[in-house]
Design a protein around this motif. Sequence first.
Motif, PDB file in Angstrom:
ATOM      1  N   LEU A 272       4.042 -22.561 -48.996  1.00  0.00           N
ATOM      2  CA  LEU A 272       3.469 -23.688 -48.839  1.00  0.00           C
ATOM      3  C   LEU A 272       3.832 -24.355 -47.263  1.00  0.00           C
ATOM      4  O   LEU A 272       2.850 -24.895 -46.774  1.00  0.00           O
ATOM      5  CB  LEU A 272       3.881 -24.741 -49.805  1.00  0.00           C
ATOM      6  CG  LEU A 272       3.279 -26.032 -49.896  1.00  0.00           C
ATOM      7  CD1 LEU A 272       1.762 -25.832 -50.416  1.00  0.00           C
ATOM      8  CD2 LEU A 272       3.808 -26.891 -51.042  1.00  0.00           C
ATOM      9  N   ALA A 273       4.873 -23.984 -46.831  1.00  0.00           N
ATOM     10  CA  ALA A 273       5.475 -24.651 -45.468  1.00  0.00           C
ATOM     11  C   ALA A 273       4.405 -23.765 -44.482  1.00  0.00           C
ATOM     12  O   ALA A 273       4.032 -24.538 -43.444  1.00  0.00           O
ATOM     13  CB  ALA A 273       6.701 -24.369 -45.330  1.00  0.00           C
ATOM     14  N   LYS A 274       4.357 -22.544 -44.517  1.00  0.00           N
ATOM     15  CA  LYS A 274       3.547 -21.734 -43.830  1.00  0.00           C
ATOM     16  C   LYS A 274       2.079 -22.194 -43.568  1.00  0.00           C
ATOM     17  O   LYS A 274       1.417 -22.336 -42.805  1.00  0.00           O
ATOM     18  CB  LYS A 274       3.601 -20.101 -44.079  1.00  0.00           C
ATOM     19  CG  LYS A 274       4.755 -19.548 -43.550  1.00  0.00           C
ATOM     20  CD  LYS A 274       4.666 -17.892 -44.058  1.00  0.00           C
ATOM     21  CE  LYS A 274       6.064 -17.382 -43.485  1.00  0.00           C
ATOM     22  NZ  LYS A 274       6.258 -16.186 -44.220  1.00  0.00           N
ATOM     23  N   LEU A 275       1.422 -22.423 -44.971  1.00  0.00           N
ATOM     24  CA  LEU A 275       0.006 -22.740 -45.073  1.00  0.00           C
ATOM     25  C   LEU A 275       0.142 -24.378 -44.440  1.00  0.00           C
ATOM     26  O   LEU A 275      -1.036 -24.749 -43.820  1.00  0.00           O
ATOM     27  CB  LEU A 275      -0.302 -22.935 -46.639  1.00  0.00           C
ATOM     28  CG  LEU A 275      -0.593 -21.652 -47.324  1.00  0.00           C
ATOM     29  CD1 LEU A 275      -0.378 -21.976 -48.785  1.00  0.00           C
ATOM     30  CD2 LEU A 275      -1.720 -20.992 -46.671  1.00  0.00           C
ATOM     31  N   GLN A 276       0.830 -25.062 -44.712  1.00  0.00           N
ATOM     32  CA  GLN A 276       0.921 -26.601 -43.955  1.00  0.00           C
ATOM     33  C   GLN A 276       0.926 -26.511 -42.465  1.00  0.00           C
ATOM     34  O   GLN A 276       0.155 -27.166 -41.647  1.00  0.00           O
ATOM     35  CB  GLN A 276       2.228 -27.445 -44.646  1.00  0.00           C
ATOM     36  CG  GLN A 276       2.009 -27.808 -46.114  1.00  0.00           C
ATOM     37  CD  GLN A 276       3.010 -28.450 -46.606  1.00  0.00           C
ATOM     38  OE1 GLN A 276       4.165 -28.278 -46.158  1.00  0.00           O
ATOM     39  NE2 GLN A 276       2.946 -29.365 -47.643  1.00  0.00           N
TER      40      GLN A 276
ATOM     41  N   LEU B 285      -4.043 -35.153 -48.673  1.00  0.00           N
ATOM     42  CA  LEU B 285      -3.868 -34.917 -50.045  1.00  0.00           C
ATOM     43  C   LEU B 285      -4.855 -33.415 -50.279  1.00  0.00           C
ATOM     44  O   LEU B 285      -4.538 -32.715 -51.245  1.00  0.00           O
ATOM     45  CB  LEU B 285      -4.306 -36.093 -51.002  1.00  0.00           C
ATOM     46  CG  LEU B 285      -4.059 -35.946 -52.215  1.00  0.00           C
ATOM     47  CD1 LEU B 285      -2.235 -35.889 -52.619  1.00  0.00           C
ATOM     48  CD2 LEU B 285      -4.470 -37.241 -53.240  1.00  0.00           C
ATOM     49  N   GLY B 286      -5.996 -33.772 -49.728  1.00  0.00           N
ATOM     50  CA  GLY B 286      -7.098 -32.690 -49.999  1.00  0.00           C
ATOM     51  C   GLY B 286      -6.368 -31.249 -49.400  1.00  0.00           C
ATOM     52  O   GLY B 286      -6.486 -30.144 -50.121  1.00  0.00           O
ATOM     53  N   GLN B 287      -5.763 -31.362 -48.358  1.00  0.00           N
ATOM     54  CA  GLN B 287      -5.258 -30.037 -47.695  1.00  0.00           C
ATOM     55  C   GLN B 287      -4.002 -29.362 -48.770  1.00  0.00           C
ATOM     56  O   GLN B 287      -3.927 -28.307 -49.114  1.00  0.00           O
ATOM     57  CB  GLN B 287      -4.573 -30.335 -46.410  1.00  0.00           C
ATOM     58  CG  GLN B 287      -5.666 -30.634 -45.399  1.00  0.00           C
ATOM     59  CD  GLN B 287      -5.330 -31.172 -43.903  1.00  0.00           C
ATOM     60  OE1 GLN B 287      -4.114 -31.737 -43.947  1.00  0.00           O
ATOM     61  NE2 GLN B 287      -5.876 -30.940 -43.083  1.00  0.00           N
ATOM     62  N   LEU B 288      -3.176 -30.468 -49.295  1.00  0.00           N
ATOM     63  CA  LEU B 288      -2.182 -30.031 -50.187  1.00  0.00           C
ATOM     64  C   LEU B 288      -2.550 -29.275 -51.374  1.00  0.00           C
ATOM     65  O   LEU B 288      -2.319 -28.159 -51.785  1.00  0.00           O
ATOM     66  CB  LEU B 288      -1.387 -31.290 -50.339  1.00  0.00           C
ATOM     67  CG  LEU B 288      -0.057 -31.100 -51.172  1.00  0.00           C
ATOM     68  CD1 LEU B 288       0.810 -30.252 -50.475  1.00  0.00           C
ATOM     69  CD2 LEU B 288       0.752 -32.341 -51.742  1.00  0.00           C
ATOM     70  N   ASN B 289      -3.705 -30.131 -51.815  1.00  0.00           N
ATOM     71  CA  ASN B 289      -4.398 -29.457 -53.042  1.00  0.00           C
ATOM     72  C   ASN B 289      -4.853 -27.960 -52.972  1.00  0.00           C
ATOM     73  O   ASN B 289      -4.879 -27.339 -53.723  1.00  0.00           O
ATOM     74  CB  ASN B 289      -5.515 -30.377 -53.747  1.00  0.00           C
ATOM     75  CG  ASN B 289      -4.860 -31.502 -54.515  1.00  0.00           C
ATOM     76  OD1 ASN B 289      -3.804 -31.268 -55.228  1.00  0.00           O
ATOM     77  ND2 ASN B 289      -5.675 -32.723 -54.471  1.00  0.00           N
ATOM     78  N   ASN B 290      -5.666 -27.853 -51.678  1.00  0.00           N
ATOM     79  CA  ASN B 290      -6.079 -26.450 -51.666  1.00  0.00           C
ATOM     80  C   ASN B 290      -5.227 -25.646 -51.361  1.00  0.00           C
ATOM     81  O   ASN B 290      -5.029 -24.527 -51.792  1.00  0.00           O
ATOM     82  CB  ASN B 290      -6.852 -26.914 -50.239  1.00  0.00           C
ATOM     83  CG  ASN B 290      -8.215 -27.306 -50.239  1.00  0.00           C
ATOM     84  OD1 ASN B 290      -8.810 -27.446 -51.285  1.00  0.00           O
ATOM     85  ND2 ASN B 290      -8.936 -27.615 -49.214  1.00  0.00           N
ATOM     86  N   ASP B 291      -3.918 -25.819 -50.798  1.00  0.00           N
ATOM     87  CA  ASP B 291      -3.007 -24.960 -50.554  1.00  0.00           C
ATOM     88  C   ASP B 291      -2.222 -24.745 -51.933  1.00  0.00           C
ATOM     89  O   ASP B 291      -1.830 -23.236 -52.216  1.00  0.00           O
ATOM     90  CB  ASP B 291      -1.891 -25.390 -49.613  1.00  0.00           C
ATOM     91  CG  ASP B 291      -2.397 -25.449 -48.223  1.00  0.00           C
ATOM     92  OD1 ASP B 291      -3.284 -25.093 -47.978  1.00  0.00           O
ATOM     93  OD2 ASP B 291      -1.597 -26.221 -47.306  1.00  0.00           O
ATOM     94  N   LEU B 292      -2.020 -25.454 -52.681  1.00  0.00           N
ATOM     95  CA  LEU B 292      -1.626 -25.060 -54.128  1.00  0.00           C
ATOM     96  C   LEU B 292      -2.479 -24.473 -54.830  1.00  0.00           C
ATOM     97  O   LEU B 292      -1.995 -23.523 -55.582  1.00  0.00           O
ATOM     98  CB  LEU B 292      -1.256 -26.694 -54.731  1.00  0.00           C
ATOM     99  CG  LEU B 292       0.020 -27.479 -54.331  1.00  0.00           C
ATOM    100  CD1 LEU B 292      -0.041 -28.738 -54.951  1.00  0.00           C
ATOM    101  CD2 LEU B 292       1.126 -26.663 -54.611  1.00  0.00           C
ATOM    102  N   MET B 293      -3.842 -24.383 -54.896  1.00  0.00           N
ATOM    103  CA  MET B 293      -4.655 -23.654 -55.364  1.00  0.00           C
ATOM    104  C   MET B 293      -4.494 -21.924 -54.874  1.00  0.00           C
ATOM    105  O   MET B 293      -4.523 -21.249 -55.838  1.00  0.00           O
ATOM    106  CB  MET B 293      -5.924 -24.038 -55.068  1.00  0.00           C
ATOM    107  CG  MET B 293      -6.706 -24.679 -56.487  1.00  0.00           C
ATOM    108  SD  MET B 293      -8.262 -25.441 -56.098  1.00  0.00           S
ATOM    109  CE  MET B 293      -9.308 -24.358 -55.614  1.00  0.00           C
ATOM    110  N   VAL B 294      -4.380 -21.987 -53.474  1.00  0.00           N
ATOM    111  CA  VAL B 294      -4.170 -20.897 -53.014  1.00  0.00           C
ATOM    112  C   VAL B 294      -2.924 -20.293 -53.432  1.00  0.00           C
ATOM    113  O   VAL B 294      -3.004 -18.946 -53.850  1.00  0.00           O
ATOM    114  CB  VAL B 294      -4.204 -20.816 -51.479  1.00  0.00           C
ATOM    115  CG1 VAL B 294      -3.741 -19.638 -50.938  1.00  0.00           C
ATOM    116  CG2 VAL B 294      -5.603 -21.009 -51.044  1.00  0.00           C
TER     117      VAL B 294
END
Length: 200
Positions: A7-11, A24-33
């Motif tokens: 998650l840290a890498k994606l962020q 929030l949208g970015q966080l949701n996308n990353d959690l889905m990935v």
Amino acid sequence: MYDQEMLAKLQATWPETTDYLTKLGQLNNDLMVLREIQAAEEHIPSWLEQMAYSEDDFLEIPSAVEVLTFLNQQGIVVSSRLTVPAFREMHDYQEGQYDSEDASTPEILEAVPPLRLLEAEDAMLWALPELQKKLTEWAKQVAARHGSPAPLMTLTQATILMLVVRALDHDLNKSPGWQAECLQSALSSEFYQQAGSPQP
């Protein structure tokens, strides 16, 4: 721990923003990935995926010549095949070629390239009760050997088993234990079971 690192890498790839909804949208996308990655890692491939086949491959109706060839490889002879004129003609021709040393085998079902008949001629072979009976009897023995006795096996189920066994025979890298597992999976599969009770 692994998820937090990912998650840290994606962020770190996010564009800079102070907008709460965008974050929030970015966080949701990353959690889905992350969920998709985890699901892919936990996925256990089915026997069909391991064999690189689909149900449709085993639901195709083989030609009667393919069935005769397969049975011949199992040491099962369908004598009445010679009552079909087109087959008889090719059979006699192959024997003649063998007698004059122009062919390596007298058996037309072992010839290269493989025998092909017109659809109507092949249908005459398929209509032979002996062919249907011997294929079904062979398939019943396979089912019984793998713990699924099927006294009322349908012709469709018999062709499914034939196609599975033929596919396994072509797969030289697999152990007998793995092949037995595949056959057991085929016997308990939904599409095989459904073939035992055709829908009206």
